[in-house]
Structures are given as structure tokens and as C-alpha cells.
Motif scaffolding. Sequence first.
Motif, PDB file in Angstrom:
ATOM      1  N   LEU A 261       0.824  -1.220   0.000  1.00 23.17           N
ATOM      2  CA  LEU A 261       0.000   0.000   0.000  1.00 23.17           C
ATOM      3  C   LEU A 261       0.852   1.263   0.000  1.00 23.17           C
ATOM      4  O   LEU A 261       0.336   2.355   0.231  1.00 23.17           O
ATOM      5  N   GLN A 262       2.137   1.107  -0.259  1.00 27.48           N
ATOM      6  CA  GLN A 262       3.057   2.235  -0.099  1.00 27.48           C
ATOM      7  C   GLN A 262       2.714   3.429  -0.984  1.00 27.48           C
ATOM      8  O   GLN A 262       3.100   4.564  -0.684  1.00 27.48           O
ATOM      9  N   ASP A 263       1.959   3.224  -2.073  1.00 26.78           N
ATOM     10  CA  ASP A 263       1.614   4.338  -2.958  1.00 26.78           C
ATOM     11  C   ASP A 263       0.208   4.885  -2.712  1.00 26.78           C
ATOM     12  O   ASP A 263      -0.228   5.804  -3.395  1.00 26.78           O
ATOM     13  N   ALA A 266      -3.826   7.470   1.633  1.00 28.40           N
ATOM     14  CA  ALA A 266      -5.058   7.500   2.425  1.00 28.40           C
ATOM     15  C   ALA A 266      -5.304   6.152   3.115  1.00 28.40           C
ATOM     16  O   ALA A 266      -5.583   6.098   4.322  1.00 28.40           O
ATOM     17  N   THR A 267      -5.180   5.064   2.353  1.00 30.00           N
ATOM     18  CA  THR A 267      -5.380   3.738   2.934  1.00 30.00           C
ATOM     19  C   THR A 267      -4.288   3.397   3.932  1.00 30.00           C
ATOM     20  O   THR A 267      -4.545   2.806   4.989  1.00 30.00           O
ATOM     21  N   LEU A 268      -3.062   3.803   3.616  1.00 32.92           N
ATOM     22  CA  LEU A 268      -1.931   3.542   4.499  1.00 32.92           C
ATOM     23  C   LEU A 268      -2.132   4.225   5.853  1.00 32.92           C
ATOM     24  O   LEU A 268      -1.910   3.622   6.911  1.00 32.92           O
ATOM     25  N   LYS A 269      -2.570   5.467   5.823  1.00 33.62           N
ATOM     26  CA  LYS A 269      -2.821   6.191   7.067  1.00 33.62           C
ATOM     27  C   LYS A 269      -3.941   5.523   7.865  1.00 33.62           C
ATOM     28  O   LYS A 269      -3.833   5.361   9.090  1.00 33.62           O
ATOM     29  N   GLY A 392       0.354  12.536   6.353  1.00 35.40           N
ATOM     30  CA  GLY A 392      -0.543  13.402   7.100  1.00 35.40           C
ATOM     31  C   GLY A 392      -0.944  12.876   8.466  1.00 35.40           C
ATOM     32  O   GLY A 392      -1.986  13.276   9.008  1.00 35.40           O
ATOM     33  N   TYR A 393      -0.123  11.998   9.049  1.00 41.83           N
ATOM     34  CA  TYR A 393      -0.419  11.437  10.370  1.00 41.83           C
ATOM     35  C   TYR A 393       0.412  12.210  11.396  1.00 41.83           C
ATOM     36  O   TYR A 393       1.533  11.850  11.715  1.00 41.83           O
TER      37      TYR A 393
END
Length: 467
Positions: A261-263, A266-269, A392-393
Motif C-alpha cells: 500500500l506504499q503508494d 489514504a489507505t496507508l494512514k 498526514g499522520y
Amino acid sequence: WNLANLFLTRGASTIFMLFLARMLAPDAFGLVAMATVVFELANAFVNSGLGAALIRSKSVSDADLNTVFFTNLGLSLAAYTTIFISAPFIATFYSQLELAALVQTMGLVVFINASKIVQIAVFSRDMDFKTQMKANTLATVVSGVLAVIVAYQGWGVWSLVVQMLSQAVVSALVLWMASNWRPSWQFSMESFSRLFAFGRNLLAEGLLSVAYQNSYILVIGRFFSAELTGLYFFAKKINNLVSKQLTGAVQKTTFPALATLQDDNATLKYKYRQIMQLMMFLIAPIMMLLAALAPTLISLAFDEKWQGAVPYLQLLCIVGMIFPLHALNMNLLNVKGRSDLVFKVGLVKKMVNLTMLFLAIRYGVLEIVISQVFATFLALFPNTYFSNKLIGYSLDEQVKDVIKPICAAVLGGASACYLAGEFQAHQAVTLILSALVGSGVYIVASFLIKAEGALILWGQVSKRLGY
């Protein structure tokens, strides 16, 4: 399977540590702690970040695997040669002549660990954590039994060396027997350059991390007695049984999956927030209950000679409770492929922490541990800076995600501490009842304040049960 690995290996390790602590004096643990500093530095050098680079890569070739394998063997030879030659100087530095032979023997573990890095990477890429669990569990049990036997025979500090060596050997043997991959005479400079481009920063950060994490042992061992070093090392081991091992198990499991999911920021966060909330929901109460019940636990499980470890353990529990925030932020940078930022952030926070350590030396060991607590909180600022930049975390969001379980854990720990002080019964009964009451208070408080980790976990349990 990682959680099963954690509970089985850590549970067995705890049992064997109980036996060994009853048979050995704190200064024996202190000597091993001093020698471990050198061994862990060598181990970080041998690993060189290439194992993590293999796991993170979207695809790997046989040339990649062979290149990493032979690179690690070469580095392990260089590392052990350095250890063997420098052992007498290390013993002189600590004013402990027995250390020379200990260091030279323990250093053999570097070879063994180097031989299984590729096997671990292959299993991790395949999400095969069951095999790794079997290897680690069997190695822990066999090494623990051997250590207890030789300790009973009067081997003293060498029983801890036997434990370390046999654990590495058994783990490596099981992994090699379970794996289909075998090395062939192949080395690719292209593979090395590509993998080391990512791994070199992890190598630098790994060496810095090991040097920093063991700087407390180094300083206490150099300026204070082997007994005080052993008490601190003992408290640190108990603390790490929960915090670092549980966090490490989660990191190891989620890293390959999150790398896909590195790209997708939104999902990564979203995933990282869930992991953070769940980790704190699990770790915060354990650490607070351990801090609250440390006097009763140490008195019940160990001899009087270990009571000096209680205040160190209580303070280190605070460090352990905050550790997931540091580890998961660093894991995020690795997932994003920014090992350069891992190195930079690590350098900044370690400079601050080491400054505080050296300022505390003149006051004593307890003050050194207190400085470690303050340094843990200060390190959150550089640790979270790039998480905010990349996905953005921010620190504010992370504090909001963890503050509820921390508050509930403090309440649960305070309840357990009060009951342990007031309840007049056998120590085992007091310990169990206090832990149960503290846990109950924590769970109730978590749901009353709607701690996100509790709600996520309850949602998963309800789904599994068909509610």
C-alpha cells in the motif's frame, strides 16, 4: 502466528529466566549485559538492512538471495574477527577480566544469525510466520532447558552464554530444514547495489539504534558495579518481554502487507491508525499493571537480591508503553521506502537522548533511568515529523489515538496498586486479584470513554461470533 510465536517464546523465556535468576546473582546478568553490547553491534552490522530490503522488494530473484547470503557471511567473518581481537580491550574497559572469554564465545552467534537472514526473509515474503514460530519456540525451549541444567551444575554466568548460543543454533537449523531455498555460488553487483541502496540507511540506523539502546548498559557497566548493571539489565529484559516483543511481532506481520500500500497514502494512514490504536489498547494496560505490581511480582518470583530492580522496572514500563509510537512511525518510513529519513530521524533523537544520559551519569543509576523516560517523550517530536509529511499522520492525531487507552491504563494500574497495598493475603493471591481488578477497571473504562482500540477489537470479535 506471530502472536502465537510471541506468547510461546516469551512465555517460555520468562519461565527459564525465573529459574536462572534464582540460581544466578545479579552480577552474572551484568557481565552478560556488558558482553551483549558488543554482540548486538556486530549483529546489526551483519544484518546491514539487506534482509529488510528483500522483504520490501516487490520481486526478488535467486541472484538477490544469493548475494545477500554471501554478503552476510562475509560481514559476519569481519565482525567476529574484530570481536575476537578487541575482547581483551573490552574487558579492560569494564575492569572485568572474565569478559574477554565471554565476548569471544558469544560472538560466535554472529555467524549463526547471518546464516538465517535470507531464510527469514523468504518466509516473511511468503507470509509464512508459522514456520518461524516453530523455529523460535523450539529454540527457546531447548536453550532454556540447557541453560537451567548447566546453571544447576554450577556454570554460573556461562549458563547464559550456553542459552544464547544454543538458541541461535536450534533456530537456524529448524529454518534451514523447513526451507526449500539453498544457496548457489552466485553474486551480483547489480543486486547488491540495488538492495544496499535501501539497506545502507537501515544499516547506519541499526548501528546507531543498537549503540543507543545499549549505551545505558555501557555507561552503567563502566561507571557503576556489575551488580547494578545486572539489576538494570534484568529490569530491561522483563520490560522488553512485553513491549518490544509484541510491537516487533506486529511490525513483522504488517510490514510485507503494508508495503503493498506504499503508494496509497489514504489507505496507508487508515491502516496505521488502526494498528496504533490496537497496539496501545493491548500494551498500555500490561505496562501499567506491571509497573503497579512490580514490588509484589519481584518479591514473589525472585530472591531478595533482585528487589533493587523494582524502581528501574517501574520507570522502564513508561518507556515500554510509549515504544509502539516510536516503532510504528519508523516502520512507516520503511514502508514508504524512505530509509534515509529513518537514519536522519534516528540520528537527531539519539543525540538528544545521549545528551540527557551523560548529564545524568553524575547522579546515579536511578537518575539515568529517569532521564531515559524524559528522552522517550522528547523523541516523539522528530519521530512523528515525517509521518505527518508523508501521509498526514501528525503528532496531534497520534496523541488523540493513544491518549484514551493510556488514561484507562493509568486508572487500572492505580486500582491494582491500591488493592495490592491494602489486601492482606498470600502474595500470589494478592497479585492475581490485583491484576484481575486492574484489568477489569481498564476494560470498563476503555468502553466508557470509547477507546478506539477497544471498539475495533470488539467489532472483530462480534463479527467472528456472528453478532
